[in-house]
Write a protein that holds these residues in place. Structure first.
Motif, PDB file in Angstrom:
ATOM      1  N   THR A  50      18.600  37.099 -53.092  1.00  0.00           N
ATOM      2  CA  THR A  50      17.180  38.085 -52.137  1.00  0.00           C
ATOM      3  C   THR A  50      17.118  38.675 -51.142  1.00  0.00           C
ATOM      4  O   THR A  50      16.573  39.593 -51.077  1.00  0.00           O
ATOM      5  CB  THR A  50      16.072  36.870 -52.660  1.00  0.00           C
ATOM      6  OG1 THR A  50      16.430  36.298 -53.440  1.00  0.00           O
ATOM      7  CG2 THR A  50      14.431  37.676 -51.255  1.00  0.00           C
ATOM      8  N   LYS A  51      17.863  38.191 -49.984  1.00  0.00           N
ATOM      9  CA  LYS A  51      18.834  38.765 -49.225  1.00  0.00           C
ATOM     10  C   LYS A  51      18.915  39.981 -49.100  1.00  0.00           C
ATOM     11  O   LYS A  51      19.224  41.054 -48.576  1.00  0.00           O
ATOM     12  CB  LYS A  51      19.961  37.432 -48.791  1.00  0.00           C
ATOM     13  CG  LYS A  51      18.982  35.941 -48.180  1.00  0.00           C
ATOM     14  CD  LYS A  51      19.911  35.362 -47.156  1.00  0.00           C
ATOM     15  CE  LYS A  51      20.794  35.424 -48.064  1.00  0.00           C
ATOM     16  NZ  LYS A  51      21.973  34.061 -47.090  1.00  0.00           N
ATOM     17  N   HIS A  52      20.198  40.446 -49.958  1.00  0.00           N
ATOM     18  CA  HIS A  52      21.013  41.637 -50.399  1.00  0.00           C
ATOM     19  C   HIS A  52      19.853  42.579 -50.735  1.00  0.00           C
ATOM     20  O   HIS A  52      19.907  43.884 -50.106  1.00  0.00           O
ATOM     21  CB  HIS A  52      21.652  41.692 -51.163  1.00  0.00           C
ATOM     22  CG  HIS A  52      23.057  40.798 -51.072  1.00  0.00           C
ATOM     23  ND1 HIS A  52      23.771  41.056 -50.891  1.00  0.00           N
ATOM     24  CD2 HIS A  52      22.997  39.260 -51.207  1.00  0.00           C
ATOM     25  CE1 HIS A  52      24.875  40.395 -50.551  1.00  0.00           C
ATOM     26  NE2 HIS A  52      25.023  38.885 -51.045  1.00  0.00           N
ATOM     27  N   THR A  53      18.580  42.459 -51.626  1.00  0.00           N
ATOM     28  CA  THR A  53      17.815  43.095 -51.726  1.00  0.00           C
ATOM     29  C   THR A  53      16.398  43.201 -50.817  1.00  0.00           C
ATOM     30  O   THR A  53      16.133  44.535 -50.318  1.00  0.00           O
ATOM     31  CB  THR A  53      16.585  43.012 -53.004  1.00  0.00           C
ATOM     32  OG1 THR A  53      17.719  41.691 -53.883  1.00  0.00           O
ATOM     33  CG2 THR A  53      15.605  43.525 -53.522  1.00  0.00           C
ATOM     34  N   PHE A  54      16.819  43.040 -49.944  1.00  0.00           N
ATOM     35  CA  PHE A  54      15.693  42.565 -48.493  1.00  0.00           C
ATOM     36  C   PHE A  54      16.117  43.392 -47.396  1.00  0.00           C
ATOM     37  O   PHE A  54      16.216  44.581 -46.611  1.00  0.00           O
ATOM     38  CB  PHE A  54      15.812  41.781 -47.635  1.00  0.00           C
ATOM     39  CG  PHE A  54      14.129  40.661 -48.192  1.00  0.00           C
ATOM     40  CD1 PHE A  54      13.054  41.535 -48.113  1.00  0.00           C
ATOM     41  CD2 PHE A  54      14.000  39.287 -48.683  1.00  0.00           C
ATOM     42  CE1 PHE A  54      11.645  40.416 -48.251  1.00  0.00           C
ATOM     43  CE2 PHE A  54      13.020  38.436 -49.029  1.00  0.00           C
ATOM     44  CZ  PHE A  54      12.042  39.488 -48.980  1.00  0.00           C
ATOM     45  N   CYS A  55      17.772  44.262 -47.870  1.00  0.00           N
ATOM     46  CA  CYS A  55      18.813  44.563 -46.835  1.00  0.00           C
ATOM     47  C   CYS A  55      18.645  45.942 -47.287  1.00  0.00           C
ATOM     48  O   CYS A  55      18.044  46.746 -46.169  1.00  0.00           O
ATOM     49  CB  CYS A  55      19.830  43.904 -46.420  1.00  0.00           C
ATOM     50  SG  CYS A  55      20.365  42.300 -45.731  1.00  0.00           S
ATOM     51  N   GLU A  56      18.095  45.740 -48.566  1.00  0.00           N
ATOM     52  CA  GLU A  56      17.943  47.286 -48.962  1.00  0.00           C
ATOM     53  C   GLU A  56      16.339  47.795 -48.545  1.00  0.00           C
ATOM     54  O   GLU A  56      16.790  49.345 -47.882  1.00  0.00           O
ATOM     55  CB  GLU A  56      18.879  47.414 -49.967  1.00  0.00           C
ATOM     56  CG  GLU A  56      18.272  48.901 -51.422  1.00  0.00           C
ATOM     57  CD  GLU A  56      18.643  49.052 -52.612  1.00  0.00           C
ATOM     58  OE1 GLU A  56      18.442  49.787 -53.152  1.00  0.00           O
ATOM     59  OE2 GLU A  56      19.467  47.781 -52.911  1.00  0.00           O
ATOM     60  N   TYR A  57      15.824  46.724 -48.394  1.00  0.00           N
ATOM     61  CA  TYR A  57      14.426  47.333 -48.465  1.00  0.00           C
ATOM     62  C   TYR A  57      14.011  48.140 -47.225  1.00  0.00           C
ATOM     63  O   TYR A  57      13.607  48.930 -46.251  1.00  0.00           O
ATOM     64  CB  TYR A  57      13.613  45.911 -49.116  1.00  0.00           C
ATOM     65  CG  TYR A  57      12.030  46.928 -49.129  1.00  0.00           C
ATOM     66  CD1 TYR A  57      11.803  47.209 -49.740  1.00  0.00           C
ATOM     67  CD2 TYR A  57      11.280  45.627 -48.353  1.00  0.00           C
ATOM     68  CE1 TYR A  57      10.184  47.455 -49.652  1.00  0.00           C
ATOM     69  CE2 TYR A  57      10.164  46.285 -47.942  1.00  0.00           C
ATOM     70  CZ  TYR A  57       9.154  47.539 -49.321  1.00  0.00           C
ATOM     71  OH  TYR A  57       8.008  47.692 -49.461  1.00  0.00           O
ATOM     72  N   PHE A  58      14.583  46.680 -46.102  1.00  0.00           N
ATOM     73  CA  PHE A  58      13.925  47.365 -45.170  1.00  0.00           C
ATOM     74  C   PHE A  58      15.698  47.586 -44.585  1.00  0.00           C
ATOM     75  O   PHE A  58      15.605  48.203 -42.899  1.00  0.00           O
ATOM     76  CB  PHE A  58      14.149  45.928 -44.299  1.00  0.00           C
ATOM     77  CG  PHE A  58      12.966  45.045 -44.290  1.00  0.00           C
ATOM     78  CD1 PHE A  58      11.227  45.797 -43.930  1.00  0.00           C
ATOM     79  CD2 PHE A  58      13.382  44.134 -45.293  1.00  0.00           C
ATOM     80  CE1 PHE A  58      10.424  44.851 -44.505  1.00  0.00           C
ATOM     81  CE2 PHE A  58      11.736  43.168 -46.079  1.00  0.00           C
ATOM     82  CZ  PHE A  58      10.056  44.037 -45.383  1.00  0.00           C
ATOM     83  N   GLY A  59      16.076  48.423 -45.306  1.00  0.00           N
ATOM     84  CA  GLY A  59      17.307  49.339 -44.265  1.00  0.00           C
ATOM     85  C   GLY A  59      18.519  48.514 -43.014  1.00  0.00           C
ATOM     86  O   GLY A  59      18.697  49.208 -42.105  1.00  0.00           O
TER      87      GLY A  59
END
Length: 424
Positions: free
Chosen positions: A82-91
Motif C-alpha cells: 500500500t505505501k509503495h502504491t501511495f508513493c506512485e499515486y501521489f508522485g
C-alpha cells in the motif's frame, strides 16, 4: 471544507479478503462511524495485493467521494504494497519518519522484543503524507490530500484501525467538514415477506418527506425497515422520524416486534421478566438453537429453566410424555406432537410457558405429504396451547434459524395475548 453532504468510499486491500480467508468487519464498522458524523458512505470496495488494481481503485474512488478510507496492506512483509502504491499515486517516495521510528522502537522495547530491518521499514512513509501515530501497533496511519479529496490509510488489524479512527481520524474529519446530521430509525418486523410488506405500506412510503428515505433489510423471516433522515437540527430530526414511525405502525402493528437494536430474544427476555414468567423449550428439528438464542441474553437465567432436545421418538415419549398413539397416528412432524411436546416440557420443568419445534429441516427426509421445510411449532401456557404450521425451504441452516425466529415470535404473541386477557 464547506461540503454539507460529504461522501466517502471505504477501500479494503488484501488477497485474504477476496479469497474469503478472513471476514471483513472493518467496512461495516467504518461505515457506521462515518454516518454518525454526517459523512455518507457511497461505496465499499475490496481489491487484492496488486498495484494496478489499487491505483485503479484510488482513481475511481476520487471521482465519487470526498473521503477515501483505506485499510490493509501496511505490514512489514513484501506483499504489503500500500505505501509503495501511495508513493506512485501521489508522485513521491518513501523516507524514514523519525517520529514513527521512535514510536515503533519504543513499542518493541516495551515488550522486550528485538526489532528487525522489516520492522524499521514500517517507519518509512511517503514524504508528502501527514503521519498519524499508531499507539496500538507498529503500522502508522497516513493522511493525504489531492484535488480536494482526503485519503486516509489505516492498518487492517481491527483493534488498531478502530483506535486510530476513534482518536485521530474522526475528530479531524469533524473539524474539516460542515455536515448534516444523518439519523437512522428502524422498525423490526416478522411474519410478512418483503414484497407483501412493501405493498401494505405503500401509501405511507409514498408520503414520506424528502429528507427521510426508507430501506428494506430482509433476513430469515425478518424484515427491518430502516428510516434514514438528514437535517441540521438533531431534536427536530428525531421528532420527524418518530412521527413517521407512529404513522407507520397502524399499517403493520401485528408484525412489529421491536425497534432499532432490539433482537427477538431480548424482546422475549424483557416480556418474561416484566411478567415474572418463565419458559422452557422442547426442540427436535432445531436441536437446541431456540434455547441457545434465549440464553444468549445476559440475565436469561432469571426466566429460562431448561430445554429438552428430543430428537428421537423415544425421548419425546419417555421424557416429554408424547403419547405413542400420537406418534403412530400423526407422526413426529405434526400439530399433535408439537402440542404434546410443549405441554410436556412445561409440566416437566414447571414453567409458565414452553415452546416446541418439530419438523423436517432437510436437506433430505421429506415426503410428498410432508416435504422438507414442513415444521410445526407450539407454545403452551397453563390454560391453552397455540400451534403454527411453517412451510419453509430445503436449506437446513435457514430452516433452523427461521423456525427459531418464528417459535420465539409465537411465544411473544402468546405472552402479549395473556396480558391482554388479564387486563380485560
Amino acid at each position: 471544507m464547506t461540503i454539507s453532504s460529504p461522501r466517502a468510499e471505504i477501500l479494503t486491500i488484501g488477497d485474504e479478503i477476496l479469497f474469503g480467508q478472513i471476514i471483513d468487519t472493518n467496512t461495516q464498522w467504518i461505515g457506521t462511524q462515518l454516518t454518525d458524523i454526517g459523512i455518507r458512505p457511497v461505496r465499499k470496495t475490496s481489491v487484492g495485493d496488486n498495484k494496478t488494481d489499487i491505483l485503479d481503485a484510488f482513481k475511481a474512488a476520487s471521482l465519487r467521494a470526498d473521503v477515501v478510507i483505506v485499510t490493509g496492506g501496511l505490514g512489514p512483509t513484501r506483499d504489503d504494497i500500500t505505501k509503495h502504491t501511495f508513493c506512485e499515486y501521489f508522485g513521491t517516495e518513501l523516507e524514514i519518519n523519525q517520529e514513527a521510528l521512535t514510536l515503533i522502537t519504543g513499542f518493541f522495547a516495551k515488550r522486550g522484543r528485538v526489532m528487525t530491518e522489516l520492522n524499521t521499514q514500517q517507519a518509512a512513509l511517503p514524504k508528502n503524507c501527514t503521519y498519524i501515530p499508531n499507539l496500538w501497533g507498529t503500522a502508522p496511519g497516513m493522511w493525504f490530500e489531492k484535488d480536494n479529496v482526503i485519503y486516509v490509510s489505516l492498518p487492517g488489524v481491527p483493534f488498531e484501525m478502530k483506535s486510530l479512527m476513534e482518536f485521530e481520524i474522526l475528530p479531524r474529519l469533524k473539524k474539516i467538514f460542515s455536515t448534516q446530521i444523518i439519523q437512522h430509525k428502524s422498525v423490526r418486523t416478522i411474519g410478512i415477506g418483503e414484497s407483501f410488506l412493501a405493498e401494505k405500506i405503500a401509501p405511507w412510503e409514498d408520503a414520506l418527506p424528502e429528507n427521510i428515505k426508507l430501506a428494506y433489510l430482509p433476513h430469515f423471516g425478518h424484515v427491518k425497515l430502516r428510516l434514514t433522515g438528514t437535517g441540521t437540527d438533531q431534536a427536530l430530526l428525531d421528532e420527524q422520524l418518530q412521527a413517521q414511525v407512529e404513522t407507520l405502525l397502524p399499517y403493520i402493528s401485528e408484525h412489529v416486534y421491536g425497534f432499532d437494536n432490539d433482537e427477538m430474544e431480548t424482546v422475549i427476555g424483557s416480556l418474561l421478566k416484566n411478567n415474572n414468567a418463565t419458559v422452557a423449550t422442547a426442540e427436535s428439528c432445531t436441536g437446541g438453537f431456540v434455547a441457545s438464542q434465549i440464553t444468549s441474553v445476559p440475565g436469561s437465567s432469571g426466566y429460562f429453566e431448561g430445554s429438552v432436545v428430543s430428537y428421537s421418538n423415544e425421548v419425546k415419549m419417555n421424557v416429554l410424555g408424547v403419547s405413542k398413539e400420537t406418534l403412530e397416528t400423526f407422526g413426529a412432524v405434526s400439530e399433535q406432537t408439537a402440542r404434546e411436546m410443549a405441554e410436556g416440557a412445561r409440566k416437566l420443568l414447571n414453567t409458565t410457558y414452553a415452546i416446541s419445534t418439530t419438523g423436517i429441516a432437510g436437506p433430505d427426509g421429506g415426503t410428498a405429504e410432508k416435504p422438507v421445510g414442513t415444521v410445526w411449532i407450539a407454545c403452551a401456557t397453563p390454560d391453552e396451547t397455540f400451534t403454527q404450521l411453517l412451510t419453509l425451504r430445503n436449506i437446513r441452516k435457514i430452516n433452523v434459524e427461521m423456525t427459531s425466529s418464528y417459535a420465539l415470535n409465537l411465544l411473544r404473541k402468546t405472552i402479549l395475548k395473556s396480558n391482554l386477557e388479564v387486563k380485560n
